[in-house]
Design a protein around this motif. Structure first.
Motif, short mmCIF file in Angstrom:
data_model
loop_
_atom_site.label_atom_id
_atom_site.label_comp_id
_atom_site.label_asym_id
_atom_site.label_seq_id
_atom_site.Cartn_x
_atom_site.Cartn_y
_atom_site.Cartn_z
N GLY A 1 4.61 4.03 -4.47
CA GLY A 1 4.88 3.36 -5.73
C GLY A 1 3.61 2.75 -6.28
O GLY A 1 2.68 2.49 -5.55
N GLN B 1 6.70 -1.58 -3.79
CA GLN B 1 5.79 -1.02 -4.79
C GLN B 1 6.55 -0.77 -6.09
O GLN B 1 7.73 -0.41 -6.08
CB GLN B 1 5.20 0.30 -4.29
CG GLN B 1 4.30 0.17 -3.08
CD GLN B 1 3.06 -0.67 -3.35
OE1 GLN B 1 3.01 -1.84 -2.99
NE2 GLN B 1 2.07 -0.10 -3.98
N GLY B 2 5.87 -0.97 -7.20
CA GLY B 2 6.45 -0.66 -8.50
C GLY B 2 6.72 0.83 -8.66
O GLY B 2 6.47 1.64 -7.74
N THR B 3 7.26 1.20 -9.81
CA THR B 3 7.70 2.57 -10.06
C THR B 3 6.97 3.07 -11.31
O THR B 3 7.31 2.67 -12.42
CB THR B 3 9.23 2.59 -10.27
OG1 THR B 3 9.85 1.84 -9.23
CG2 THR B 3 9.75 4.02 -10.27
N ILE C 1 5.35 -5.62 -6.08
CA ILE C 1 5.90 -6.61 -7.00
C ILE C 1 6.81 -7.57 -6.25
O ILE C 1 7.46 -7.21 -5.27
CB ILE C 1 6.69 -5.93 -8.15
CG1 ILE C 1 7.78 -5.01 -7.60
CG2 ILE C 1 5.73 -5.17 -9.07
CD1 ILE C 1 8.67 -4.40 -8.69
#
Lengths: 494, 494
Positions: B436, B334-336, B441
């Protein structure tokens, strides 16, 4: 009790046979009275890292319990009997110079090393499928002396080695070039330097066995760190040590196989090791840590989690992990590596002046090694199938896989290689408690953004495993080092 | 029962309050008689994807049970009350043209859209810290009209858009350039094209809110897929739709906030939705699938797992997942992304001719939006803090975070911005059941090597969630589409 039986015996049962039966008929632990044990330290994982940590804690006079998910110890070190009292290694096989932590540990348990067989020539199959042989004890080592590739290969290796000297093994992210080097993949770096497509393919031939990955999956910074880590405090790491037998990481083997060491360690630890005990939760509260597997609770002052980060991320933590630690576990996948092994009545390739080692553009097995018993009483050769070759291989039928592998071996070693007595594969991506081999790999950004979370304890939880090691990351030596480091952290607090 | 109470009420309890109490005192489920329910379909996750799937299954006349780990529905859509009956969105906020699946679903539940406030100018703070304003309804949209950057920016966007037309949204890995594009990061691609360091920084200003990531974390192929997916079957995707308000993905908002839709969906599903029910295991045997959470077992003909792949990988499967599916879950982090929101008595920036939107080289909040109630009865502005800015932000103290954020807002909107009535942050990386935001991603290699495993069912288990969508991947529209697709797969088999 013999070493061999330890791997089968269930030392203490946690009641979590989380298989199909459990799914269909009952909830793990339900109906059983919960049992509880207490120790100074609880260790999760009985590979080299966890067992080393546990041993050092025990030797320092503290109590320790090791919880192992599998029905055996050793993790990625796993012997397979091949008859006549001999074994072949399904996983970790070799050691080499500068790997003094695993060598010392082996010595401590009376497990002795012997040289990997390397009398004779290596086989090389070039991009056009042409076979030749060469001696690997020259300056290039195992790198094939292909004149169409050497103009790219030699400067690339020297440059990577040189760049790696600027990467501190304990903090690769602090290198002055870290931002640039973690912006790109190894594949990008190679593409920018070379217009020779065969050289690019050869890089993958190297990264598949070393990382279980394609060059596109590897951050350049991670690659440089891995090179820097392939040495010790007084011998700078080199890329060559990763692929060389002579003076490299494949120089020696252990009598009886690498798993003999964890089996002996587990014997020394006795009933401190619990098999069949996958940890689902780790809680921290009131100055204690509690590891839970099924109905068993282990209460301790400190925990050492000695499994790959991607597996550590699947444990439930209470309170939850800091987000940088959790997101690290999302960003360090295990590589993709399969080992395929053929056992023959004798190591017939030796008579033909070959040492059993091959490097080939044509897979599935781009690289092979001789894994025969030390007395040559059988002939054993295995091939590494990594990265894209592994992903392709595992989509094939069992019969086609075997045929493809033996076709490789026949090309390398002649027609006798087509008729092994035994043939077996070990696909580490299908191992629930490993999920891929040989190591967790970092794409661009992971080390720069999350590297500091690799070893930083979270409260009373400490992290071990070869993925956390500063030297020989990805190797048995790194695992042993990480266990010693984690034990040291914990002992300083007890 | 009102919508609002659904998010709090525990519809059916699974007995798995897996918090500290459970860790310290008892084993989840132990001692309680296991309960069992049966349905045609079990859905894991009550975000847009899971609820859409469940609704369609129910509407087709089949029984369904949704198991949701949280004590609320909506997943990454989550309203926060700000007083006076108004809310601000902690997560998903906007919709735009070509997002017809979320728009149709909203219409079905009587949730109406209204235009994002965009009368007035945008604020731009350039690399030198100089502030200017501009109108975003020109040809560049929200992209800042900085003459020092445009010579790089315009051709880069046009080239990415053009390249993205060669990426099939249902199989990016089959693009004829997939090998080249998945060998490199977006950062490498930008670096190869531009010597202007400020342009490179601006690319990060864009990727932080869109992906919660730096350009180094994104495969070029994944970036091109994401662009191609930012459209529908008749309107090719463009990068611009991702960052534009006018005619872009930020064009409209929903009266009452985005979470109103899942709340109404849950109301329609009634006691088919179980909150506080994290699924630990999914088994398949004898033509049935069994989802286990604590002492509750749900037996069904099919399962739809509608959570991000990194979370889906933490469930225990019996039999284990195929290794390509498991390794996918290791490779789609997961993105941040953090959202920081300030609430004022009125949207004072509007009087100054500003629309509340800012683009800035200086973080933590590189991008802001006006999230005021439709009647302007309060003033709400939020900033997106993504990628490296988010990782830096979450290491700061609470007081320093607030000060840094309000310093941004004062620069953008004037001194009144320094004195909000309310200030709150939402850090999605700290959410146990999301890990996230806004989306999973893919770094180099993931789509090429594991993309086909994204949607491929594993026996009776089907996969949903915005990460599996071919269009508007990462958005609410993608989540709804994925739920519809998974429901269609399941209904074809019932």
């Amino acid at each position: 009790m013999s070493e061999q039986t330890i791997s089968r015996r269930r030392l203490i049962g946690a009641g979590t046979a989380a298989g199909l039966g459990a799914m269909l008929g009952r909830v793990p632990g339900v109906g059983a009275a919960g049992s509880e044990r207490t120790a100074d330290v609880v260790v999760v994982g009985a590979g080299f890292a966890g067992l080393t940590a546990a041993l050092r804690v025990m030797q320092a006079g503290h109590s320790v319990i090791v919880l192992e998910a599998r029905d055996r110890v050793g993790g990625r070190a796993f012997n397979r009997p091949i008859g006549g009292g001999e074994i072949s290694e399904r996983g970790a096989t070799f050691v080499g110079p500068t790997q003094n932590h695993i060598l010392n540990l082996a010595g401590e348990f009376g497990v002795h090393k012997f040289p990997t067989f390397e009398d004779g020539d290596n086989v090389y199959v070039n991009a056009q499928g042409q076979r030749s042989t060469y001696n690997d004890q020259g300056p290039l080592g195992t790198a094939p002396p292909d004149p169409t590739i050497l103009p790219d290969l030699i400067p690339a290796i020297l440059t990577l080695d040189q760049m790696s000297t600027q990467v501190p093994v304990n903090a690769p992210w602090s290198s002055s070039n870290a931002g640039d080097w973690d912006n790109q993949t190894l594949a990008s770096w190679v593409a920018d330097r070379s217009v020779n497509p065969n050289f690019r393919k050869l890089v993958a031939v190297a990264t598949r066995p070393i990382f279980g990955a394609e060059p596109r999956e590897l951050s350049l910074l991670f690659t440089l760190f891995y090179i820097a880590a392939s040495g010790d405090e007084t011998h700078p790491g080199t890329f060559e040590r990763n692929f060389n037998t002579h003076d490299g990481a494949q120089m020696w083997r252990f009598f009886g196989g690498t798993q003999r060491i964890p089996l002996k360690m587990a014997h020394a630890l006795g009933n401190r090791v619990a098999l069949n005990s996958p940890v689902q939760q780790i809680g921290q509260a009131n100055g204690r840590v509690i590891a839970q597997c099924g109905s068993l609770q282990v209460r301790a002052k400190r925990a050492i989690v000695a499994i790959p980060p991607t597996l550590a991320g699947r444990i439930e933590y209470t309170p939850r992990l800091p987000s940088n630690r959790d997101q690290l576990t999302q960003r360090l996948p295990q590589g993709t590596l399969i080992k395929a092994t053929a056992v023959y009545d004798e190591p017939f390739w030796r008579d033909a002046g070959l040492n059993g080692q091959a490097v080939s553009f044509s897979g599935p097995a781009n690289v092979t090694f001789d894994d025969s018993p030390p007395d040559g009483s059988k002939g054993v050769v295995f091939g590494f199938i990594g990265g894209d070759e592994a992903r392709k291989f595992q989509r094939m039928t069992k019969a086609n896989r075997k045929a493809a592998l033996l076709a490789n071996f026949k090309t390398y070693f002649g027609s006798r290689a087509g008729h092994p007595r035994q043939y077996f594969e070990t696909n580490w991506s299908q191992e629930t408690w490993t999920r891929g081999c040989p190591v967790g790999i970092a794409g661009p950004g992971t080390l720069l953004e999350y590297g500091p979370a690799l070893r930083k304890p979270v409260g009373r939880i400490h992290w071990a495993g070869t993925e956390t090691s500063t030297y020989w990351n990805g190797y048995m030596d790194g695992a042993v080092r990480s266990g010693e480091r984690a034990a040291g952290e914990v002992l300083a607090e007890l």
